[in-house]
Scaffold this motif. Structure first.
Motif, PDB file in Angstrom:
ATOM      1  N   TYR A 159       0.874  -1.166   0.092  1.00  0.00           N
ATOM      2  CA  TYR A 159      -0.151  -0.114   0.111  1.00  0.00           C
ATOM      3  C   TYR A 159       0.931   1.202  -0.223  1.00  0.00           C
ATOM      4  O   TYR A 159       1.998   1.271   0.875  1.00  0.00           O
ATOM      5  N   GLN A 160       0.435   2.282  -0.827  1.00  0.00           N
ATOM      6  CA  GLN A 160       1.101   3.524  -0.995  1.00  0.00           C
ATOM      7  C   GLN A 160       0.309   4.534  -0.929  1.00  0.00           C
ATOM      8  O   GLN A 160      -0.583   4.432  -1.783  1.00  0.00           O
ATOM      9  N   ASN A 161       0.466   5.666  -0.050  1.00  0.00           N
ATOM     10  CA  ASN A 161      -0.503   6.587  -0.123  1.00  0.00           C
ATOM     11  C   ASN A 161       0.585   8.443  -0.134  1.00  0.00           C
ATOM     12  O   ASN A 161       1.485   8.383   0.623  1.00  0.00           O
TER      13      ASN A 161
ATOM     14  N   LYS B 167       0.356  12.399  -0.615  1.00  0.00           N
ATOM     15  CA  LYS B 167      -0.337  13.535  -0.229  1.00  0.00           C
ATOM     16  C   LYS B 167       0.250  14.941  -1.121  1.00  0.00           C
ATOM     17  O   LYS B 167       1.311  15.028  -1.116  1.00  0.00           O
TER      18      LYS B 167
ATOM     19  N   ASP C  83      -4.983  13.310  -1.183  1.00  0.00           N
ATOM     20  CA  ASP C  83      -4.368  12.178  -1.398  1.00  0.00           C
ATOM     21  C   ASP C  83      -4.206  12.189  -3.241  1.00  0.00           C
ATOM     22  O   ASP C  83      -5.219  12.037  -3.772  1.00  0.00           O
TER      23      ASP C  83
ATOM     24  N   GLU D 172      -2.816   7.037  -4.603  1.00  0.00           N
ATOM     25  CA  GLU D 172      -3.255   5.903  -3.648  1.00  0.00           C
ATOM     26  C   GLU D 172      -3.077   4.686  -4.400  1.00  0.00           C
ATOM     27  O   GLU D 172      -3.983   4.317  -5.283  1.00  0.00           O
TER      28      GLU D 172
ATOM     29  N   TRP E 287      -2.584   0.276  -4.069  1.00  0.00           N
ATOM     30  CA  TRP E 287      -2.593  -1.145  -3.383  1.00  0.00           C
ATOM     31  C   TRP E 287      -2.126  -2.219  -4.371  1.00  0.00           C
ATOM     32  O   TRP E 287      -2.705  -2.133  -5.564  1.00  0.00           O
TER      33      TRP E 287
END
Length: 402
Positions: A256-258, A260, A267, A270, A272
């Protein structure tokens, strides 16, 4: 985002994937850097170096909708060309201190490769970073490893055992991964794509600290990249997680990566992914699925990518491994969904220690309603095939690791 911007940015990241440095990378046979070469030792500190050299010939029967063909030299067909240096120093408390410096260059020209880092009109940093891949310092012990500085994120690392072609430099979903997370690197205003200056194609992150450990069959990493913006800790930050679990013949992976926006905290990326691999004798089955959503700085959707890869590896002799992989990559953001389907057939022949002769054929079928964003984000090729065409590419080359 217009075609000109996408093309310009692509030049700075076309080689967005490399094998990972030995400390944080799964072994991928002779296509990765082999054991480090010890170049010196003083006062208990070991200094070593490693590298990968990769070059070949690439043929493409259609490089545009006009049907023109192209034959040329291509750097990094199996893996990127890199050279790196490491240091390891045992400490009094039983821990180790270490550093990693890794540069990326193009073997066809000898020039340093560009980056996918954020650029501005005043400061075009997309050019020639010396240590684009790694520039970090860390500590390790029985408790795990902490890495600080510019480094590989844990998400892509988690899927090396489940991506059908191990994220090879050509003809894999390395490009769907990289291009779909590249769009935060453009200079932005409120009406344009969001921006996160710590992200380099979803693979490399600067201003970052990462914790890694292996517990039983579980290898995992957790990374945080500081936004560094005044007044808010969230503006421009990155959170990335990745884990791979191996038990017997089975490998499972997840990430998972987020990221900003550095002004609005929206976001902007985003992503996954999940994957699985299973080995049966000389045959390995693999499946990997990724979803990536891109938003602009106001939260408006730019990209919604589903990328599915299915593959079979067959080691048909002691020195030969054949792979068949099929990719279905679809951008669901446009009113009319845009899809690219790709079939890849390849073989790798190990000529000697860490020396591989490779050949690969890719057949790419791209919808004719592709925007520039969709065309790049659904591609398995460094330079995306023309939209609305059925394109054949053949890549033959040699990979030399040390």
């Amino acid at each position: 985002m217009n075609n000109k911007k996408v093309t310009s940015a692509k030049k700075g990241m076309v080689s967005s994937l490399k094998t990972l440095s030995a400390m944080v990378m799964l072994s991928t046979a002779a296509t990765t850097a082999s054991a480090d070469i010890l170049i010196g030792e003083a006062g208990g500190t070991q200094l070593s170096m490693f590298g990968i050299l990769d070059v070949g010939i690439l043929y493409q029967d259609k490089v545009s909708t006009d049907g023109d063909e192209k034959l040329g030299m291509e750097t990094s067909g199996l893996r990127q060309t890199v050279i790196g240096f490491k240091g390891l120093r045992p400490l009094d408390n039983g821990w180790n201190a270490f550093f990693n410096l890794e540069a990326h260059f193009d073997l066809d020209t000898g020039m340093f490769h560009g980056t996918g880092d954020a650029t501005t009109d005043a400061d075009d940093s997309s050019g020639r970073l010396l240590f684009r891949r790694q520039a970090n310092l860390g500590l390790s012990g029985d408790w795990g490893t902490v890495i600080m500085g510019r480094q590989y994120g844990p998400a892509l690392l988690a899927h090396l055992g489940t991506e059908p072609r191990i994220f090879k430099e050509q003809f894999s979903n390395l490009y769907a991964w990289a291009y779909s997370q590249l769009f935060t690197t453009f200079n932005s205003s409120a009406s344009e794509a969001g921006r996160n200056a710590n992200n380099d194609v979803g693979i490399f992150f600067k201003n970052a600290v990462q914790y890694r450990n292996t517990v039983g069959g579980l290898d995992f990493g957790i990374l945080y990249s500081f936004g560094g913006q005044e007044g808010s800790q969230k503006d421009g930050d990155v959170i990335a997680l990745g884990a791979a679990y191996t038990t017997g013949a089975l490998t499972l992976s997840g990430s998972y990566q987020n990221m900003k926006d550095q002004q609005t905290s929206e976001d902007v990326v985003e992503s996954w992914a999940v994957g699985a691999g299973y080995k049966i004798g000389d045959v390995t089955l693999k499946a990997n699925f990724m979803n990536t959503e891109n938003n602009d700085s106001l939260g408006n959707e730019v990209l919604d990518l589903d990328a599915l890869g299915l593959g079979v590896d067959y080691q048909w002799s002691a020195k030969n491994t054949a792979t068949v992989a099929y990719y279905i990559n679809e951008d669901k953001a446009p009113a009319e969904e845009a899809e690219t389907k790709s079939l890849v057939i390849s073989n790798e022949y190990t000529m000697g220690p860490s020396t591989v002769l490779y050949t690969a054929l890719a057949y790419v079928d791209s919808d004719d309603n592709m925007s520039a964003v969709s065309q790049y984000a659904t591609s398995i090729v460094a330079t995306p095939a023309p939209v609305g065409e059925k394109t054949t590419l053949i890549n033959v080359g040699i990979n030399f690791a040390f």
